[in-house]
Design a protein around this motif. Structure first.
Motif, short mmCIF file in Angstrom:
data_model
loop_
_atom_site.label_atom_id
_atom_site.label_comp_id
_atom_site.label_asym_id
_atom_site.label_seq_id
_atom_site.Cartn_x
_atom_site.Cartn_y
_atom_site.Cartn_z
N LEU A 197 0.77 -1.23 0.00
CA LEU A 197 0.00 0.00 0.00
C LEU A 197 0.81 1.29 0.00
O LEU A 197 0.45 2.25 -0.68
CB LEU A 197 -0.95 0.02 1.21
N LEU A 198 1.89 1.36 0.75
CA LEU A 198 2.55 2.65 0.97
C LEU A 198 3.33 3.16 -0.24
O LEU A 198 3.36 4.36 -0.50
CB LEU A 198 3.50 2.56 2.17
N PHE A 199 4.03 2.29 -0.93
CA PHE A 199 4.89 2.67 -2.05
C PHE A 199 5.98 3.65 -1.60
O PHE A 199 6.41 4.51 -2.37
CB PHE A 199 4.08 3.27 -3.20
N GLU A 200 6.41 3.53 -0.36
CA GLU A 200 7.52 4.33 0.15
C GLU A 200 7.94 3.75 1.49
O GLU A 200 7.22 2.96 2.10
CB GLU A 200 7.13 5.80 0.31
N PRO A 203 9.97 7.67 7.58
CA PRO A 203 9.48 7.79 8.96
C PRO A 203 8.11 8.44 9.03
O PRO A 203 7.27 8.07 9.85
CB PRO A 203 10.55 8.66 9.64
N ARG A 204 7.86 9.40 8.13
CA ARG A 204 6.59 10.12 8.13
C ARG A 204 5.40 9.18 7.97
O ARG A 204 4.33 9.42 8.53
CB ARG A 204 6.58 11.14 6.99
N SER A 205 5.58 8.11 7.21
CA SER A 205 4.48 7.17 7.00
C SER A 205 4.60 5.94 7.89
O SER A 205 3.60 5.43 8.40
CB SER A 205 4.42 6.76 5.53
N PHE A 206 5.83 5.45 8.09
CA PHE A 206 6.01 4.21 8.85
C PHE A 206 5.57 4.36 10.30
O PHE A 206 4.84 3.52 10.83
CB PHE A 206 7.48 3.78 8.79
N VAL A 207 5.99 5.42 10.96
CA VAL A 207 5.67 5.59 12.38
C VAL A 207 4.16 5.69 12.62
O VAL A 207 3.61 4.98 13.48
CB VAL A 207 6.42 6.81 12.96
N GLU A 440 7.98 -3.20 -7.27
CA GLU A 440 9.37 -3.33 -6.85
C GLU A 440 9.86 -1.99 -6.31
O GLU A 440 9.74 -0.97 -6.98
CB GLU A 440 10.23 -3.78 -8.02
N TYR A 441 10.42 -2.01 -5.12
CA TYR A 441 10.94 -0.79 -4.52
C TYR A 441 12.43 -0.69 -4.77
O TYR A 441 13.17 -1.64 -4.56
CB TYR A 441 10.69 -0.79 -3.00
#
Length: 583
Positions: A197-200, A203-207, A440-441
């Motif tokens: 889902l995130l495609f990144e 820290p801004r999104s993971f936390v 793929e990241y």
């Protein structure tokens, strides 16, 4: 004279502190979103139970009920049709976004819809899914709750006018929290967010995603219980090397099954699109097939969580396992291809578990252990989420000692899926709408390469003492570039002179008898340094509209190189050559 500058090489500036504040703000918002998603999961399960009791037992109750215990005779064919007809009406006159798995729709909203989901979707998606599953639809609750939890996060962000990136973070936080609320699998939910889902990875999104998921996990004991959803007592075989080898081989076979199911699903969907009737009626037509499957074996109806438990317990006869493997697959493919509402995860677990249990008849250890391994492989192969598949299986059962085997199976299924299918069962649906997604990241080379590695060193420059007349003549005689750095006697940057400057001077009735340094002394020039990330240099180009940025020495502003748009484009081709060039 020195040009005015923006000091971009400093690693921690105001923008970075602003990003820290946004992360803290989003983390606080994720607590609220995670709570909402946890209660949304509870409401969804109650709605499914209410619909199941109403359709199959004729009573108003939110107590858990199993369709297999219903005694309705031939009405087993009519009930799924009635429920599917209601879904078609809700989709046509409510919102088309309630159709489908839930996860592809969330991905599409993230990538192409600025992470905006409506209140209508937040209400209609769980309601339609409850009707679909409660009336016998062979689906799970995970896709709908991912969509519903995501809608809660998106609506919260929209209410406070957050940015698209911030909306995405809260949408994914809500989706992961909803999945945790249903299954009690926080680690797998976080990994699903990362892999699908995130495609990144920021820290801004993971936390915030982790916090939202943990909040939902904290609420779950009070709402649904604290134990693993599918515990089973059969001990796995010992973790010695043949076990992982067998699990890897099983993963390959399950990956083939996942590829076959994905291909058949979209063939069925294409067949429905060729029907000469409005799409509103398609779910009802699919409901007929679901009802016939229910006549063959009622276990194929509904979410089938009891089937997952029975596969893990090893309590099913081979005939029943085959029915779950074949009949469940048929009714699920037809129902989902018809465009009704429901999730894919529980059916995939059942079909992967059925193949694992079937093969487990001939392998050492309990059939339940191999059913769990098959579930991990199926989720990995179908969704292209190997870490999620491996962790999901062990979190669901509490058998963390089986993690090496589930990772082996997930890897085998993932590898064969990538080799056979161009896209996952999730992204194929989006690709059919003309939107191709790469799962793929990779690290963006613009974020770690520095100007020194990309720039053109020792560029051609013009002296600040050069007259305007000579500069006009220089550009008129076929200058190689559109812009040039203007430097003083010590090689320090004064400004940049462009072909448009020369044209402007040329149309003047009389060329001024001044030098370039005097004519351009009021210009403001963006610059970068040797260790400036080229991503920041690219941002400077976009913000200033300048296509060539001079690279200067820190402190002295002596020109060392020039970085152009063409240089930035070369980075991509260089990275591509590094992938394939073996010379």
């Amino acid at each position: 004279m020195t040009a005015s500058t923006i000091n971009i090489p400093e690693p921690r500036r105001l923008a970075d502190h602003s990003a820290d504040r946004r992360m803290i703000m989003l983390a606080g918002a994720a607590v609220v979103v995670g709570t909402g998603a946890a209660f949304g999961a509870w409401v969804l399960l109650k709605l499914i139970a209410l619909a199941t009791n109403l359709f199959w037992f004729g009573r108003i109750s939110a107590a858990p009920a199993e369709i297999v215990n219903a005694r309705v005779g031939l009405a087993v064919v009519a009930i799924p049709v009635i429920g599917s007809l209601l879904i078609g009406l809700m989709a046509r006159f409510g919102s088309e976004k309630i159709k489908g798995h839930g996860i592809p729709e969330a991905i599409e909203a993230i990538l192409y819809g600025e992470s905006r989901l409506s209140l209508k979707v937040a209400i209609l998606k769980p309601l339609s899914s409850a009707i679909s599953i409660g009336s016998g639809g062979p689906f799970g609750a995970e896709g709908p709750i991912i969509m519903t939890g995501g809608a809660i996060g998106s609506l919260f962000a929209q209410r406070f006018h957050l940015s698209a990136a911030e909306r995405k973070t809260l949408l994914v936080a809500g989706a992961a929290a909803g999945m945790t609320g249903i299954f009690g699998t926080p680690i797998a939910a976080i990994l699903l967010a990362i892999e699908v889902l995130l495609f990144e990875w920021k820290p801004r999104s993971f936390v915030p995603v982790v916090l939202g998921t943990l909040v939902a996990f904290a609420w779950r004991p009070m709402l649904l219980g604290a134990a693993p959803l599918f515990p089973f007592v059969a001990a796995p075989v010992q973790a010695w090397w043949p076990t992982e080898g067998l699990a890897l081989g099983m993963g390959v076979l399950v990956g083939l099954e996942a590829a076959l199911l994905s291909a058949l699903l979209y063939r069925v969907e294409d067949a429905f699109h060729r029907l000469p009737v409005h799409w509103m009626w398609w779910p009802a037509l699919g409901g007929i097939v679901v009802g016939i499957g229910g006549l063959i074996d009622a276990r194929v109806l509904g979410a089938g969580y009891s089937n997952i438990q029975a596969l893990l317990d090893g309590s099913l006869a081979v005939r029943v396992i085959l029915a779950l493997l074949v009949v469940k697959a048929i009714v699920w493919l037809v129902a989902l291809g018809s465009g009704t509402s429901g999730g894919v995860l529980a059916p995939l677990l059942i079909m992967g578990g059925a193949l694992g249990a079937l093969l487990g008849q001939f392998l050492p250890g309990s059939t339940g252990f191999w059913a769990m391994v098959g579930m991990a492989g199926m989720m990995s192969g179908a969704m292209r989420a190997p870490l999620t598949g491996a962790l999901f299986a062990v979190e669901l059962t509490g058998h963390f000692d089986a993690l090496p085997a589930t990772i082996a199976a997930a890897t085998g299924a993932y590898a064969i899926s990538v080799l056979i299918m161009s896209r996952s069962i999730l992204t194929e649906k989006i690709a059919r709408r003309g939107r191709h997604i790469l799962q793929e990241y990779t690290v963006d080379p613009h974020e770690f390469l520095q100007a020194e590695q990309v720039m053109t060193p020792d560029p051609a420059v013009l002296s600040g003492a050069m007259s305007i007349k000579d500069a006009v003549a220089y550009f008129g005689n076929g200058a190689t570039h559109r812009t040039y750095p203007v430097v003083d006697a010590a090689g320090r940057l004064v400004a940049m002179v462009s072909r448009s400057d020369a044209l402007r001077w040329q149309v003047e009735s009389e060329l001024p008898e001044t030098s370039l340094a005097e004519a351009l002394s009021d210009s403001s020039q963006q610059i970068a340094y040797l260790h400036s990330p080229i991503g920041e240099v690219a941002d400077l180009m976009v913000e200033s509209g300048v296509g060539r940025i001079p690279i200067v020495e820190v402190g002295t502003n002596r020109v060392l190189g020039i970085l152009s748009r063409h240089d930035l484009l070369k980075v991509r081709s260089t990275r591509k050559r590094a992938e394939v060039d073996r010379s």
